[in-house]
Scaffold this active site. Structure first.
Site, mmCIF file in Angstrom:
data_model
loop_
_atom_site.group_PDB
_atom_site.id
_atom_site.type_symbol
_atom_site.label_atom_id
_atom_site.label_comp_id
_atom_site.label_asym_id
_atom_site.label_seq_id
_atom_site.Cartn_x
_atom_site.Cartn_y
_atom_site.Cartn_z
ATOM 1 N N GLU A 249 0.872 -1.191 0.000
ATOM 2 C CA GLU A 249 0.000 0.000 0.000
ATOM 3 C C GLU A 249 0.899 1.228 0.000
ATOM 4 O OE1 GLU A 249 -1.982 -0.499 3.723
ATOM 5 O OE2 GLU A 249 -3.006 -2.316 3.077
ATOM 6 N N LYS A 251 2.439 4.442 1.493
ATOM 7 C CA LYS A 251 2.553 4.986 2.854
ATOM 8 C C LYS A 251 2.189 6.460 2.719
ATOM 9 C CE LYS A 251 5.470 5.280 6.945
ATOM 10 N NZ LYS A 251 4.913 6.530 7.390
ATOM 11 N N ARG A 256 -2.680 9.405 11.232
ATOM 12 C CA ARG A 256 -3.414 8.170 11.508
ATOM 13 C C ARG A 256 -4.755 8.461 12.175
ATOM 14 N NH1 ARG A 256 -0.764 3.087 12.548
ATOM 15 N NH2 ARG A 256 -2.345 1.458 12.450
ATOM 16 N N GLU A 301 -5.471 6.392 7.302
ATOM 17 C CA GLU A 301 -4.682 7.623 7.321
ATOM 18 C C GLU A 301 -5.515 8.745 6.690
ATOM 19 O OE1 GLU A 301 -1.584 7.517 8.627
ATOM 20 O OE2 GLU A 301 -0.381 9.092 7.698
ATOM 21 N N ARG A 413 5.108 -2.869 17.242
ATOM 22 C CA ARG A 413 5.903 -2.505 16.076
ATOM 23 C C ARG A 413 6.612 -3.786 15.632
ATOM 24 N NH1 ARG A 413 7.226 2.347 14.312
ATOM 25 N NH2 ARG A 413 6.697 3.567 16.145
ATOM 26 N N LYS A 419 7.818 -0.521 6.763
ATOM 27 C CA LYS A 419 7.700 0.734 6.007
ATOM 28 C C LYS A 419 8.959 0.949 5.188
ATOM 29 C CE LYS A 419 8.945 3.144 10.254
ATOM 30 N NZ LYS A 419 8.583 4.082 11.284
HETATM 31 P P1 AMP Z 1 5.917 5.812 11.065
HETATM 32 O O1 AMP Z 1 5.070 6.923 11.641
HETATM 33 O O2 AMP Z 1 7.015 6.302 10.195
HETATM 34 O O3 AMP Z 1 6.329 4.790 12.098
HETATM 35 O O4 AMP Z 1 5.004 4.990 10.056
HETATM 36 C C1 AMP Z 1 3.821 4.382 10.442
HETATM 37 C C2 AMP Z 1 2.682 5.291 10.128
HETATM 38 O O5 AMP Z 1 2.481 5.385 8.722
HETATM 39 C C3 AMP Z 1 1.351 4.794 10.595
HETATM 40 O O6 AMP Z 1 1.152 5.064 11.963
HETATM 41 C C4 AMP Z 1 0.377 5.546 9.730
HETATM 42 O O7 AMP Z 1 0.058 6.786 10.326
HETATM 43 C C5 AMP Z 1 1.169 5.824 8.474
HETATM 44 N N1 AMP Z 1 0.640 5.156 7.274
HETATM 45 C C6 AMP Z 1 0.491 5.752 6.075
HETATM 46 N N2 AMP Z 1 0.014 4.899 5.165
HETATM 47 C C7 AMP Z 1 -0.158 3.702 5.801
HETATM 48 C C8 AMP Z 1 -0.624 2.421 5.387
HETATM 49 N N3 AMP Z 1 -1.008 2.170 4.144
HETATM 50 N N4 AMP Z 1 -0.663 1.430 6.335
HETATM 51 C C9 AMP Z 1 -0.275 1.658 7.601
HETATM 52 N N5 AMP Z 1 0.183 2.854 8.032
HETATM 53 C C10 AMP Z 1 0.247 3.873 7.151
#
Ligand code: AMP
Length: 554
Positions: A249, A251, A256, A301, A413, A419
C-alpha cells in the site's frame, strides 16, 4: 479509602528511586493497598492521568488558570507565582512554595482526610465545567483542593491537574506493577492494555478476576485500541524474500485515524487516541455516507490534499486535528481525505485475530472504494518498486509492505508491517544550548539545542532540539562534558559554548518559524557525538535547504 497524602508519599518516594525494578515494586505495593473503588483511579493517577487517555473528559486546566488558582489560594500576586515557577523550574514545587509562603491555607480537612477519590471527584467536577464562567468556577474548585491539601500533597495535586506527574512512571512500570501486585502474567496485562488503553480497567480486572478476566478483555466499540505500528524495511528484495507474498500500500503522508462507527454515531481518534471527532466534521460526513457497516472499527490515514493535488505538510493536518473554532473555514482551507486500510471490528465481531487478507475482504465489503487505500498483493519485486515510485511521485512517503497472513497486533511494532521510505541523510549540527531535565533527571541535561552554520556570517542558526537516541550512560557523560561549556542559564535553559558536534538523524525537515534557520527537524535522534568534527565542519544552512528540497521530490 486511601488518603491522597499516601499517594503523594508514594510519588515522593518514587522520585528518589532510579532503578525501574524498585520503582515497580513501590507502585505494586501501592496498587495492592488501595481499595477496590479507588484502584482504577490510582492506576491512572500514578501515570499522571486523571481519565483514560481516550475519554472525552478533559480537565481544561492550562498554566494561566493554574497560576491564578495558586495565586488566589496563597494570596500572592500571579507575578510572584510565576517567579517561583521560574526559580524552581517546576509548577508543583512552585505552588507548594507559594502556598506555604501565602497566608490563606485553608486546611478544610483534618489530617489524612483528603482521599484519592475526593481528588478524583473534584477533578470530574472541573472537567464538567464548560462555557461561560467556567474558568472562574474551575479556579474556585482548584482553590478548594489546594486549600484542603497539605504542603506535601500540593506538589502532586498541581502536577496532576495539568496531567504531568513527572515521576518517571511510564507504561512499562505500571504494566509490571499490575502483574506483580495481582500475580498475573505481564503479557496478559500488556495485551489488556493494548486493547483497552486503560490501566485503570486492567488493574481492576486483574485484581477481581485474575488472568482469566484479563483474557476476556476484548475489542469494544467506542473504546479505542492501540494502533499497530511498522518497522523499517531493510529493502524491497529482502522484505519480499522474507514475506514471500506482500500486500503493498502507499505509505500516505498524513495522520493516523481510528474510526468507530456505531449506527449513525461516528467517533474519530487520533494516533494518540484522543477524540478528535468535533474537529473533523468532513470526515464524519464521509464515513456516514461511505461506510455501509452498522457497527465497525476502521483504521487508516487522513490526508490533506492541496490545490496542486499533492499532500499538504503534516503541520497543516495537525492544525485540522487541533482546531476548536472556525472549523468549517479550516476544513475548506485544508480538506481531508480518508485512506482506510484496515478493519478491526465488524458488527459485534473482533477481527484482530483474522489474517490481513480476510480483514481486507471485509473492509472492501463495507466501505466505498473512494475511501480505501489501494492494496496490491504481489511477490514481484518490480511491481513493488513501481508502486513505491508512484507513491513518491505523488508526494507520499513510500510504501508499506504487509504480511497478508498477519493478525492485527495493537500497539506492536512488529515484522508484519514494514515501512519503506527513502533513506534520509543525517546532519552534523553544533550543540548551542540545552535544558536541565525534570524530576529524577533534574541534574542531567535532558535535551540539546542544535544549530547549523551560516557560512557567510559564521553565525549559528538554531534548527531544533534532540532528546532521543541518548542512552542513560551517555546522558551522564554528556552532562559532564557540557557542564564545562555553560555560558549562561535561565530557568532550566542553558546556553553552551559551541564546541561539540552531534550527528543527528531525523524523519523529515520542515519549515518552521520557531528556529533561527527557518527549519525544524521532525523526530530528531542522536546518532553520534562527532568528536572528530569541529564547529567549522558542521553542516551549513545550504545543505539543510538542499535536503529539504530533495525530500519526496518536492
Ligand atoms: P511511522 O510513523 O514512520 O512509524 O510509520 C507508520 C505510520 O504510517 C502509521 O502510523 C500511519 O500513520 C502511516 N501510514 C500511512 N500509510 C499507511 C498504510 N497504508 N498502512 C499503515 N500505516 C500507514
Amino acid at each position: 479509602m486511601t488518603s491522597f497524602e499516601d499517594f503523594a508519599k508514594v510519588c515522593n518516594r518514587i522520585e528518589g528511586i532510579s532503578g525501574s525494578l524498585e520503582m515497580t515494586s513501590v507502585v505494586a505495593e501501592f496498587l495492592k493497598l488501595v481499595s477496590d473503588e479507588e484502584l482504577e483511579i490510582a492506576a491512572r493517577f500514578i501515570m499522571g492521568h486523571v481519565f483514560p487517555v481516550w475519554s472525552k473528559e478533559e480537565l481544561g486546566i492550562g498554566p494561566g488558570l493554574l497560576y491564578s488558582a495558586v495565586s488566589k489560594t496563597s494570596s500572592l500576586p500571579v507575578k510572584q507565582v510565576e517567579k517561583f515557577v521560574k526559580d524552581t523550574g517546576d509548577i508543583g514545587s512552585a505552588a507548594e512554595k507559594a502556598i506555604a509562603t501565602g497566608k490563606t491555607h485553608l486546611g478544610f480537612f483534618s489530617e489524612g482526610e483528603l482521599s484519592i477519590e475526593d481528588v478524583y471527584l473534584r477533578f470530574r467536577k472541573i472537567a464538567e465545567l464548560t462555557g461561560k464562567g467556567s474558568q472562574d468556577a474551575k479556579i474556585k474548585n482548584l482553590q478548594y483542593l489546594f486549600g484542603a491539601a497539605k504542603p506535601a500533597e500540593i506538589v502532586y495535586l498541581v502536577r496532576l491537574s495539568i496531567e504531568e506527574l513527572r515521576i518517571g512512571v511510564g507504561e512499562g512500570i505500571v504494566r509490571d506493577a499490575i502483574a506483580e501486585a495481582f500475580n498475573v502474567s505481564t503479557d496478559l496485562v500488556e495485551r489488556g492494555y493494548m486493547l483497552t488503553n486503560d490501566f485503570g480497567l486492567v488493574a481492576y480486572t486483574a485484581k477481581k478476576e485474575g488472568g482469566q478476566g484479563l483474557e476476556k478483555l476484548g475489542v469494544e466499540i467506542n473504546r479505542p485500541l492501540k494502533m499497530m505500528l511498522a518497522q523499517i524495511a531493510s529493502g524491497i528484495n529482502e522484505s519480499v524474500k522474507e514475506m514471500g507474498t506482500v500486500a503493498v500500500e502507499w505509505k500516505f503522508d498524513g495522520a493516523r485515524v481510528q474510526v468507530h462507527k456505531e449506527d449513525n454515531d461516528v467517533t474519530i481518534y487520533s494516533r494518540r487516541l484522543e477524540d478528535v471527532t468535533s474537529s473533523l466534521p468532513d470526515l464524519v460526513k464521509s464515513i456516514k455516507s461511505h461506510v455501509l457497516a452498522k457497527n465497525a472499527i476502521l483504521d487508516g490515514e487522513a490526508v490533506a490534499i492541496g490545490r496542486d493535488k499533492r499532500p499538504m505538510a503534516f503541520q497543516e493536518i495537525l492544525r485540522r486535528f487541533r482546531r476548536k473554532y472556525d472549523i468549517t473555514a479550516t476544513a475548506i482551507e485544508i480538506p481531508l481525505y480518508l485512506n482506510l486500510f484496515d478493519i478491526l471490528y465488524l458488527n459485534g465481531e473482533s477481527l484482530i485475530d483474522a489474517p490481513l487478507i480476510q480483514r481486507r475482504k471485509k473492509l472492501e465489503q463495507v466501505c466505498d472504494k473512494s475511501i480505501l487505500a489501494k492494496q496490491t498483493i504481489t511477490d514481484n519485486t518490480e511491481t513493488v518498486e513501481t508502486i513505491y515510485k508512484e507513491a513518491l511521485a505523488a508526494g507520499h512517503e513510500g510504501v508499506m509492505l504487509k504480511n497478508p497472513e498477519s493478525f492485527y497486533t495493537p500497539g506492536k511494532r512488529g515484522k508484519n508491517w514494514l515501512k519503506l521510505k527513502p533513506i534520509m541523510e543525517t546532519l552534523d549540527l553544533v550543540v548551542i544550548g540545552g535544558d536541565w531535565g525534570e524530576g529524577r533527571r533534574a541534574s542531567l541535561f535532558g535535551s540539546y539545542l542544535l544549530a547549523c552554520r551560516e557560512p557567510d556570517t559564521d553565525r549559528l542558526l538554531s534548527i531544533g532540539r534532540v532528546a532521543t537516541g541518548i542512552t542513560d550512560e551517555q546522558l551522564e557523560e554528556l552532562t559532564n562534558l557540557f557542564k564545562e561549556l555553560v555560558i549562561s542559564e535561565s530557568g532550566t535553559e542553558v546556553e553552551f559554548e559551541p564546541k561539540i558536534v552531534f550527528e543527528v538523524g531525523f524523519e523529515e525537515i520542515q519549515k518552521s518559524p520557531n528556529y533561527d534557520s527557518g527549519y525544524a527537524l521532525r523526530f530528531p535522534r542522536l546518532v553520534n557525538v562527532r568528536s572528530d568534527k569541529s564547529v567549522e565542519d558542521a553542516d551549513s544552512i545550504e545543505r539543510v535547504e538542499q535536503l529539504y528540497i530533495g525530500q519526496k521530490g518536492r
